[in-house]
Motif scaffolding. Structure first.
Motif, PDB file in Angstrom:
ATOM      1  N   LEU A 390      22.817 -13.130 -59.807  1.00  0.00           N
ATOM      2  CA  LEU A 390      22.333 -12.076 -60.693  1.00  0.00           C
ATOM      3  C   LEU A 390      21.074 -11.392 -60.171  1.00  0.00           C
ATOM      4  O   LEU A 390      20.566 -10.449 -60.780  1.00  0.00           O
ATOM      5  CB  LEU A 390      22.122 -12.614 -62.113  1.00  0.00           C
ATOM      6  N   GLY A 391      20.561 -11.840 -59.028  1.00  0.00           N
ATOM      7  CA  GLY A 391      19.423 -11.173 -58.396  1.00  0.00           C
ATOM      8  C   GLY A 391      18.083 -11.531 -58.998  1.00  0.00           C
ATOM      9  O   GLY A 391      17.196 -10.679 -59.135  1.00  0.00           O
ATOM     10  N   PHE A 392      17.908 -12.809 -59.347  1.00  0.00           N
ATOM     11  CA  PHE A 392      16.625 -13.253 -59.905  1.00  0.00           C
ATOM     12  C   PHE A 392      15.561 -13.203 -58.811  1.00  0.00           C
ATOM     13  O   PHE A 392      15.827 -13.557 -57.654  1.00  0.00           O
ATOM     14  CB  PHE A 392      16.755 -14.670 -60.458  1.00  0.00           C
ATOM     15  N   PRO A 393      14.343 -12.758 -59.125  1.00  0.00           N
ATOM     16  CA  PRO A 393      13.296 -12.621 -58.097  1.00  0.00           C
ATOM     17  C   PRO A 393      13.078 -13.910 -57.309  1.00  0.00           C
ATOM     18  O   PRO A 393      12.990 -15.001 -57.880  1.00  0.00           O
ATOM     19  CB  PRO A 393      12.051 -12.249 -58.918  1.00  0.00           C
ATOM     20  N   ALA A 432      24.132 -10.586 -65.157  1.00  0.00           N
ATOM     21  CA  ALA A 432      23.227 -11.599 -65.699  1.00  0.00           C
ATOM     22  C   ALA A 432      23.793 -12.193 -66.986  1.00  0.00           C
ATOM     23  O   ALA A 432      23.731 -13.411 -67.210  1.00  0.00           O
ATOM     24  CB  ALA A 432      21.852 -10.983 -65.956  1.00  0.00           C
ATOM     25  N   PHE A 433      24.376 -11.345 -67.818  1.00  0.00           N
ATOM     26  CA  PHE A 433      24.897 -11.826 -69.093  1.00  0.00           C
ATOM     27  C   PHE A 433      26.099 -12.748 -68.895  1.00  0.00           C
ATOM     28  O   PHE A 433      26.131 -13.868 -69.418  1.00  0.00           O
ATOM     29  CB  PHE A 433      25.283 -10.642 -69.980  1.00  0.00           C
ATOM     30  N   TYR A 434      27.124 -12.285 -68.134  1.00  0.00           N
ATOM     31  CA  TYR A 434      28.332 -13.122 -68.050  1.00  0.00           C
ATOM     32  C   TYR A 434      28.115 -14.379 -67.213  1.00  0.00           C
ATOM     33  O   TYR A 434      28.764 -15.398 -67.446  1.00  0.00           O
ATOM     34  CB  TYR A 434      29.542 -12.326 -67.567  1.00  0.00           C
ATOM     35  N   MET A 435      27.187 -14.354 -66.261  1.00  0.00           N
ATOM     36  CA  MET A 435      26.931 -15.563 -65.486  1.00  0.00           C
ATOM     37  C   MET A 435      26.181 -16.606 -66.316  1.00  0.00           C
ATOM     38  O   MET A 435      26.471 -17.806 -66.230  1.00  0.00           O
ATOM     39  CB  MET A 435      26.157 -15.234 -64.214  1.00  0.00           C
ATOM     40  N   ASN A 549      10.567   0.587 -55.238  1.00  0.00           N
ATOM     41  CA  ASN A 549       9.740   0.079 -56.337  1.00  0.00           C
ATOM     42  C   ASN A 549      10.452   0.216 -57.678  1.00  0.00           C
ATOM     43  O   ASN A 549      10.459  -0.711 -58.500  1.00  0.00           O
ATOM     44  CB  ASN A 549       8.407   0.831 -56.370  1.00  0.00           C
ATOM     45  N   GLN A 550      11.060   1.379 -57.897  1.00  0.00           N
ATOM     46  CA  GLN A 550      11.768   1.608 -59.158  1.00  0.00           C
ATOM     47  C   GLN A 550      12.961   0.667 -59.300  1.00  0.00           C
ATOM     48  O   GLN A 550      13.209   0.119 -60.376  1.00  0.00           O
ATOM     49  CB  GLN A 550      12.226   3.065 -59.231  1.00  0.00           C
ATOM     50  N   ALA A 551      13.717   0.495 -58.208  1.00  0.00           N
ATOM     51  CA  ALA A 551      14.890  -0.373 -58.253  1.00  0.00           C
ATOM     52  C   ALA A 551      14.487  -1.815 -58.522  1.00  0.00           C
ATOM     53  O   ALA A 551      15.146  -2.525 -59.305  1.00  0.00           O
ATOM     54  CB  ALA A 551      15.666  -0.280 -56.942  1.00  0.00           C
ATOM     55  N   MET A 552      13.397  -2.263 -57.906  1.00  0.00           N
ATOM     56  CA  MET A 552      12.955  -3.643 -58.097  1.00  0.00           C
ATOM     57  C   MET A 552      12.557  -3.888 -59.542  1.00  0.00           C
ATOM     58  O   MET A 552      12.974  -4.882 -60.167  1.00  0.00           O
ATOM     59  CB  MET A 552      11.783  -3.947 -57.167  1.00  0.00           C
ATOM     60  N   VAL A 553      11.782  -2.980 -60.112  1.00  0.00           N
ATOM     61  CA  VAL A 553      11.317  -3.154 -61.489  1.00  0.00           C
ATOM     62  C   VAL A 553      12.481  -3.069 -62.470  1.00  0.00           C
ATOM     63  O   VAL A 553      12.645  -3.915 -63.363  1.00  0.00           O
ATOM     64  CB  VAL A 553      10.248  -2.095 -61.826  1.00  0.00           C
ATOM     65  N   LEU A 554      13.331  -2.032 -62.308  1.00  0.00           N
ATOM     66  CA  LEU A 554      14.417  -1.815 -63.252  1.00  0.00           C
ATOM     67  C   LEU A 554      15.474  -2.915 -63.172  1.00  0.00           C
ATOM     68  O   LEU A 554      15.946  -3.412 -64.204  1.00  0.00           O
ATOM     69  CB  LEU A 554      15.060  -0.448 -62.986  1.00  0.00           C
ATOM     70  N   SER A 555      15.840  -3.314 -61.951  1.00  0.00           N
ATOM     71  CA  SER A 555      16.859  -4.359 -61.814  1.00  0.00           C
ATOM     72  C   SER A 555      16.349  -5.691 -62.342  1.00  0.00           C
ATOM     73  O   SER A 555      17.103  -6.457 -62.970  1.00  0.00           O
ATOM     74  CB  SER A 555      17.287  -4.498 -60.349  1.00  0.00           C
ATOM     75  N   THR A 556      15.067  -5.988 -62.122  1.00  0.00           N
ATOM     76  CA  THR A 556      14.492  -7.229 -62.651  1.00  0.00           C
ATOM     77  C   THR A 556      14.487  -7.219 -64.173  1.00  0.00           C
ATOM     78  O   THR A 556      14.850  -8.216 -64.826  1.00  0.00           O
ATOM     79  CB  THR A 556      13.065  -7.428 -62.114  1.00  0.00           C
ATOM     80  N   ALA A 557      14.098  -6.089 -64.742  1.00  0.00           N
ATOM     81  CA  ALA A 557      14.072  -5.984 -66.202  1.00  0.00           C
ATOM     82  C   ALA A 557      15.472  -6.122 -66.793  1.00  0.00           C
ATOM     83  O   ALA A 557      15.673  -6.835 -67.786  1.00  0.00           O
ATOM     84  CB  ALA A 557      13.454  -4.647 -66.606  1.00  0.00           C
ATOM     85  N   LEU A 558      16.443  -5.465 -66.188  1.00  0.00           N
ATOM     86  CA  LEU A 558      17.816  -5.544 -66.690  1.00  0.00           C
ATOM     87  C   LEU A 558      18.388  -6.954 -66.519  1.00  0.00           C
ATOM     88  O   LEU A 558      19.118  -7.439 -67.380  1.00  0.00           O
ATOM     89  CB  LEU A 558      18.694  -4.520 -65.967  1.00  0.00           C
ATOM     90  N   GLY A 559      18.059  -7.588 -65.399  1.00  0.00           N
ATOM     91  CA  GLY A 559      18.524  -8.954 -65.187  1.00  0.00           C
ATOM     92  C   GLY A 559      17.955  -9.914 -66.213  1.00  0.00           C
ATOM     93  O   GLY A 559      18.672 -10.753 -66.777  1.00  0.00           O
ATOM     94  N   LEU A 560      16.650  -9.785 -66.479  1.00  0.00           N
ATOM     95  CA  LEU A 560      16.022 -10.650 -67.484  1.00  0.00           C
ATOM     96  C   LEU A 560      16.583 -10.369 -68.877  1.00  0.00           C
ATOM     97  O   LEU A 560      16.766 -11.294 -69.684  1.00  0.00           O
ATOM     98  CB  LEU A 560      14.507 -10.446 -67.471  1.00  0.00           C
TER      99      LEU A 560
END
Length: 704
Positions: A390-393, A432-435, A549-560
């Protein structure tokens, strides 16, 4: 380390499993049953050779290490088709991925498949699978690649249908074989177009032809679409994805091998390898197919109850990420994710295999629960694999997925194709949700099958060791911000890389080995008006940096957010209930749930639109064959039989009865009558003689 030694080790990486397969295939059955340790040892040796080759390539300043050709098949005059091996940095990475995952799968299978009725045959097919994939990776031309491409398809057919006594397994094997063959038709047509336009099937010649404008206009588009159609089939991209979930009917270690480093990876590898052939329109098509496949498969994974089916649709989704990246120019990010995904997806499938093994081959999530208490090591490793996917930091999947999303976001800013990054970011949340749904249903909460739970226990070390090693690779295979992979490829990445090569008359880092010693000024002389792959002007450094920078912040937020939603719906409190009731949501959105659980009715659609009409057409053809063709043939047969009867009558009655037998009877009758003259009296003979002389004399006198 000498280049000749590297060549020998490269050949050895491929030759060891090939020879092992030949020996296993020719071995008696009693020896074949013990082939497991032999096959695992061989793959271990092949992995060591691949690692040495990888380290050499890492330290080499050249992108291309060697490209060897051998004349194989004469075509006409001095023209012949060549086969050969090529080692560059992409090949070196793939060699390690294929041999590493294969080795862990082989080791895991020694216990998981223990006691299987076709145990030796299973390992024999695994060796063929690994050999085919290694040959595909090492090929330096399209024909050689096509040969091993088809062997990969054959191997998958044999392994998916390993338990062919089950109707579902045999049907899944046939479905996989036929579906991928549809894509392979396009690939073959693309190969023929390339050969017709360039006169060669060698990668180096094809890339040079593209840069010189020899393969251009609609022929280049058709060739690119044909080649990508083959990749769509192997990498299970929409609409040729339907075979992959059904392939779960094969043994779970086979699923790990197919979904991590071999069959499905072949399509993405082909797209990356043939990157220069794709023009801007084809690349845009590739990007949209990948983006839609990523989002589409992720939505289906939300409602699957089979632990392997969830991972199957996850694989389709992640392959969509890779395809989307390559379509938007993210050559490095797409292939980087291919590498990281191989390790954590292999770990997920092997982890699922450990759960299935512990639960007596039960695969339903609704029968699991609380297994972290019985399988603590497996649960820990599975959590690490889940976080990587899911791409967790901090995990490998974070770096590679962030690179993909940054490239797609940059592409959208420059081109306006906003659907592609939107699909990518939406898929982050869904993944992130289904996993976490799968993880929580499996390892947390109260057991839902108490009998199976009581008998569950940690798998043996042969199954646990691959999980531990793959868990470490799921963390460290991305390096720090993926720097190891970027350094292992051309220094530029994403759009800047494509833009610069397009300005020089090239469209991919794949052609670096054609120009390794040339200066930038000499390269520009080769340009003959080849258009840039994307919008004029390329992408600014500011856009690229801000997108990361935008992708890192947005993908992390969506993953969480996806993890949080998973916890709210599936984390059980002390009273055994979750914070939010998933059944209530399912009841309120029953139509959507039914649509997703039925996989958008695509199997039914294909059945009604394609399969059933083909069956009816086949039945009609069979009826026509039986009623018309066969009757016509039978009529001809009866007519021939009748004519033969007439001939027999003529022969028996006419010829034999009247001609042959009549002549014989006449001769016999004449002989009998003449026999009466033979009385044996000398006076009669003298009288006959004198009478004859008199008659002769009278005739002579009358004539004279």
């Amino acid at each position: 380390m000498s280049l000749n030694l590297i060549k020998a080790l490269t050949v050895l990486t491929f030759a060891l499993p090939a020879l092992a397969f030949a020996l296993a295939a020719l071995s008696p059955r009693r020896i074949l049953k013990r082939v497991d340790l032999f096959a695992t040892t061989v793959l271990g040796a092949s992995l060591v050779a691949a690692l040495i080759v990888f380290i050499y390539c890492w330290n080499s300043s050249s992108y291309l290490i060697f490209d060897e050709n051998f004349a194989w098949l004469p075509v006409s005059g001095a023209v012949s088709l060549n086969i050969g091996l090529m080692l560059d940095r992409l090949t070196a990475v793939m060699l390690v991925v294929v041999t590493a995952v294969s080795f862990f799968v082989y080791l895991f299978s020694t216990k998981y498949m223990e006691g299987d009725v076709r145990y030796g045959r299973y390992y024999c097919c695994l060796l063929l699978f690994s050999t085919s994939m290694l040959g595909l990776v090492l090929a330096n031309n399209l024909l050689f690649l096509l040969i091993f491409w088809e062997l990969v398809g054959l191997s998958s057919y044999l392994l998916i249908g390993h338990w062919f006594e089950k109707k579902s397994a045999s049907t899944a094997a046939v479905k996989a074989f036929i579906t991928t063959r549809i894509g392979d038709i396009g690939m073959l047509l693309g190969l023929l177009i390339v050969y017709r336009q360039t006169g060669s099937i060698q990668y180096a010649d094809i890339f040079a032809a593209v840069s010189n404008g020899e393969l251009s206009s609609h022929w280049r588009t058709l060739a690119g679409l044909g080649i990508f159609l083959g990749a769509m089939g192997k990498s299970a991209q929409f609409p040729l994805h339907v075979w992959l979930p059904d392939a779960m009917e094969g043994p779970t270690p086979v699923s790990a091998l197919i979904h991590a480093a071999t069959m499905v990876a072949a399509g993405v590898y082909l797209t990356g390898r043939m990157f220069p052939v794709f023009d801007s329109g084809t690349l845009l098509f590739i990007a949209y197919i990948g983006a839609f496949s990523a989002f589409f498969a992720a939505t289906i994974a939300l409602v699957q109850d089979d632990i392997k089916k969830v991972l199957a649709y996850s694989t389709i989704s992640q392959l969509g990420y890779m395809t989307m990246a390559l379509g938007t120019g993210g050559y490095v990010s797409g292939l980087f994710h291919l590498t990281t995904h191989a390790f954590f997806k292999a770990g997920l499938f092997l982890g699922a295999g450990a759960v299935i093994y512990a639960m007596h081959h039960e695969q339903s999530l609704s029968k699991y629960g609380g297994l972290c208490r019985k399988l603590p090591w497996t649960a820990t490793c599975y959590l690490l694999f889940t976080l990587a996917l899911l791409g967790f930091p901090g995990f490998s999947g974070f770096w590679s997925k962030d690179a993909i999303l940054a490239d797609t976001l940059t592409f959208a800013k420059e081109s306006g194709h906003i659907f592609i990054p939107l699909a990518g970011f939406a898929t982050v949340f869904l993944t992130a949700f289904y996993m976490f749904r799968q993880y929580l249903l499996t390892f947390t909460g109260t057991p839902r099958d108490e009998h199976a739970f009581q008998h569950a226990k940690e798998p043996p070390w042969q199954m646990l060791l691959p999980l531990l090693v793959l868990a470490l690779l799921s963390i460290y295979s991305g390096g720090y911000n993926g720097k190891w992979f970027k350094n292992f490829n051309p220094k530029q990445s994403g759009f800047e890389q494509v833009k610069n090569f397009a300005e020089q008359g090239y469209q991919s880092p794949q052609v670096i080995h054609l120009m390794a010693d040339a200066s930038a000024k000499e390269l520009k002389k080769k340009r003959q008006g080849a258009p840039p792959a994307f919008a004029p002007g390329g992408h600014s450094a500011h856009n690229s940096h801000s997108s990361h920078n935008q992708a890192m912040v947005l993908s992390t937020a969506l993953g969480l957010l996806g993890i949080l939603c998973g916890l709210l719906f599936y984390w059980e409190k002390r009273d055994g209930r979750s914070f939010l009731d998933p059944s209530a949501v399912r009841n309120r959105a029953s139509g959507l749930y039914q649509l997703l659980s039925k996989k958008y009715y695509l199997d039914e659609l294909y059945s009604h639109v394609i399969i059933q009409p083909i069956h009816r057409l086949a039945a009609l053809a069979a009826t026509f064959d039986l009623k018309v063709i066969d009757r016509a043939v039978n009529l001809c047969g009866w007519f021939g039989k009748f004519m033969a009867y007439l001939v027999e009558l003529i022969d028996r009655i006419g010829l034999d009865g009247y001609v042959i037998n009549g002549a014989a009877a006449a001769a016999r009758s004449a002989g009998l009558k003449l026999a009466r003259v033979q009385t044996g009296m000398l006076s009669q003979y003298l009288w006959a003689l004198v009478s004859g002389v008199v008659v002769v004399c009278l005739i002579c006198i009358w004539v004279i």
